[in-house]
Write an enzyme that holds these catalytic residues in place. Structure first.
Site: not given
Ligand code: PLP
Length: 471
Positions: A400-401
């Protein structure tokens, strides 16, 4: 009679290289007592950045509280409601105390998770046309997502780059960007105290640096808080989102936004809900928001779980954040030393690290890709499949980055735009479409993270697993 002592040469080397580990030995006893399920199940748990682990006593204490009492929905004046309200307010005070946040300066708003806390800021921050939303490339998607609220209000979105190999921000880039606060505007700067991609700890000094130039600072502490002390009497970020399950494993479903009262007063909620108002009228078409945290807690909070937050905080306090931090550093250092030393017979390094190669200004999150002797990346999904077979819980992908991932994996804006603008991808784009589009490049990496009750054996087993890829 002499007794033979069996020594583990790797352990000896480790203790020699990281002598302060000895001072954290009580955590081995704690693991045996409270986390026996890890070793009973043969687990090598290396996903603390994904989620922390709870002690058995946290569950027992919480279950006993629920079993022995009758609790009603808080915020009424009947006895069961009052009993619950008291515990909710204790939990709130405890959170402030844990972070050394003065109740004169900060409020603690309970949310479902760190993302819920971030959404509260995003949807309420009074961005106007031309106001800046500044954020680092290195951010969780729930911080990136605030840009959509900003964009909808005509704000300008600017990303500060990070650079390989350490994935840090060049301070001159940050200083340049910070010059662009709008006088009399609303200026929001968001960054993580610790990266969930690379483990980098970005400087907390940036908080005052940015505030002095007119920025409100959102410090994402979700990945930092589990193994570091965040002292809000020393640092004064405006907004701090957190998830408690990352700190002490249980309960899930509760997070918090710590907000400076001054900063909170600037926020404009886009709606009202049960619990957030003093008075709302249908015929009068008016509503009056409550004061402080109440205006931000929509509907019924996860009240039965809130006492478990206090129990979890007490658990961390009993151990001491300093001891947790020290152990995390020793184990991370050992993992880095050993992984980076692994070479194929032809001399090619086995792994490529995305992040700091030693324990200077970093946490216990280590992200790599594995390579063949010919220098070809081994698909991260294959590493995960093989780790799963050995009961090693690690995480793969981009966590999620996406900013961290794009920099680490060398994906350029041009390549990404070509993919996203290709026919048929206006509204849908799956991970497989993405993989196909950036043909030949990795789309993810392998992340190991240590935490509260990680031990030497966990890290050593992973190193031995990695050695299995040496050819
Ligand atoms: C740095 C960081 N910020 C925010 C989040 C979001 O947390 P949650 O999924 O609990 O909302 C995470 C979760 O991994 C994180 O690591």
């Amino acid at each position: 009679m002499t007794t033979a002592t069996v020594t583990d040469p790797a352990l000896d080397k480790f203790l020699h290289a990281y002598p302060s580990f000895a001072s954290t030995r009580s955590l081995d006893d704690l693991r045996a007592r409270e986390y026996a399920r890890l070793d009973a199940g043969g687990h090598v748990y290396l996903d603390y950045t994904g989620g922390g682990l709870y002690a058995e006593s946290q569950l027992h204490e919480h279950m006993a509280l629920l079993a022995d009492n009758v609790f009603g929905n808080p915020h009424s004046s009947n006895p069961t409601s009052l009993a619950m309200t008291t515990l909710v307010e204790h939990a709130r005070e405890h959170v402030l105390q844990f972070f050394n946040a003065s109740p004169d300066e900060y409020v603690a708003i309970f949310t479902p998770n760190a993302s819920g806390a971030l959404k509260l800021v995003g949807e309420s921050y009074p961005f106007g046309p031309g106001d800046p939303y500044l954020l680092t490339f290195d951010n969780h998607n729930s911080v990136n997502g605030i840009r959509e609220f900003a964009r909808a209000r005509g704000a300008e979105i600017t990303y500060v780059p990070i650079t390989l190999p350490e994935m840090r921000v060049d301070i001159s880039d940050l200083d340049d960007a910070l010059q662009h606060a709008r006088p009399h505007g609303h200026n929001l700067f968001a960054y993580p105290a610790q990266s969930n991609f690379s483990g980098v700890q970005h400087s907390l000094e940036w908080i005052t640096r940015a505030q002095a130039k007119g920025w409100d600072v959102l410090l994402d502490a979700a990945a930092f808080a589990p193994t570091n002390r965040l002292d809000l009497s020393r640092w004064h970020p405006d907004f701090v989102p957190l998830s408690f399950y990352k700190m002490f494993g249980y309960p899930t479903g509760v997070g918090c936004l710590l907000a400076r009262k001054d900063a909170l007063a600037k926020l404009r909620r886009p709606w009202f809900a049960g619990g957030t108002i003093t008075v709302a009228s249908v015929q009068g078409d008016r509503y009056y928001l409550a004061e402080g945290e109440a205006a931000f807690e929509d509907g019924t909070i996860n009240y039965l779980n809130l006492p478990a937050v206090g129990i979890g905080l007490k658990h961390l306090e009993t151990i001491g954040p300093e001891m947790i931090h020290e152990r995390m550093l020793c184990l991370t250092g050992w993992m880095l030393d050993n992984l980076l030393a692994l070479k194929h017979r032809n001399g090619t390094p086995l792994v490529r690290l995305y992040g700091p190669p030693n324990v200077d200004r970093r946490g216990g999150t280590v992200t790599v890709n594995f390579y063949t002797p010919e220098g070809r990346a081994i698909d991260h999904r294959e590493i995960e499949r093989q780790a799963n077979r050995q009961n090693i819980s690690l995480r793969t992908g981009c966590f999620c980055n996406p900013g961290g991932g794009e920099v680490a994996l060398g994906l350029s804006a041009g390549e990404l735009n070509t993919c996203f603008r290709s026919p048929g991808h206006e509204a849908h784009f799956t991970v497989d479409d993405f993989r196909l589009c950036i043909d030949g490049k990795s789309t993810g990496a392998v992340r190991m993270s240590v935490g509260l009750v990680s031990n030497f054996a966990d890290v050593q087993k992973f190193i031995e697993f990695a050695m299995g890829f040496v050819a």
